[in-house]
Design a protein around this motif. Structure first.
Motif: not given
Length: 169
Positions: A8-9, A17-19, A21-25, A42-48
């Motif tokens: 996704s990055a 894509e997860l930068r 909230a709107e695009s990530a959703a 969102l930050p947790r999702l990017r970290e994981e």
């Protein structure tokens, strides 16, 4: 799912894509998942995502393994053997949590021989996740024509530069 989340990055292009909230959703919804309501989701999702990517590239690293195990503990409530004899993990998290689902997938499928085929490109500027379908399971690059060619050209230039200084000395 694991590859899709990791990719996704696109590091080579600087896109993620997860930068926001709107695009990530939107991206998650298109895959049947959702972004949690918590502001830290969102930050947790990017970290994981990066924990999963690191695990695919350095499974043997004790630091990487510790980070992956921490993520697994956040998502797994227990395990049981299913009627067919397979291992079944009981999720703690919401089933619409893609990071949790990807972590569970890596725990069940990704820890075996087939899971070792999930890899991350060896090019540090790329780190694209891919499935190594080669017979020897020895691929290092997501695409030999892009990352592999760049690596080979760098090695060639380093050898050429090194040999030209040796011969002139």
């Amino acid at each position: 799912m694991v590859v899709e989340l990791c990719n996704s990055a696109v590091l080579l292009h600087g896109t993620d894509e997860l930068r926001e909230a709107e695009s990530a959703a939107r991206w998650l919804a298109a895959r049947g998942y959702r972004l949690g309501e918590d502001p830290s989701a969102l930050p947790r999702l990017r970290e994981e995502r990066e924990v999963l990517r690191d695990f695919l590239s350095a499974r043997a690293s004790s630091e990487t393994l510790a980070r992956f195990n921490e993520a697994a503990q956040r998502h797994v409530g227990g395990a049981r053997i299913a009627a067919d004899g397979s291992l079944e993990l009981i999720p703690l998290a919401d089933p619409k949590d893609m990071a949790g689902a990807a972590t569970l997938a890596l725990l069940t499928w990704g820890s075996g021989a087939e899971g070792a085929r999930l890899k991350v490109c060896a090019a540090p500027e790329c780190r694209w996740a891919y499935y190594d379908s080669s017979r020897s399971r020895s691929r290092s690059w997501c695409d030999m024509n892009v990352c592999g060619a760049r690596h080979k050209m760098r090695e060639y230039r380093a050898r050429k530069d090194g040999s030209s200084t040796e011969t002139s000395a």
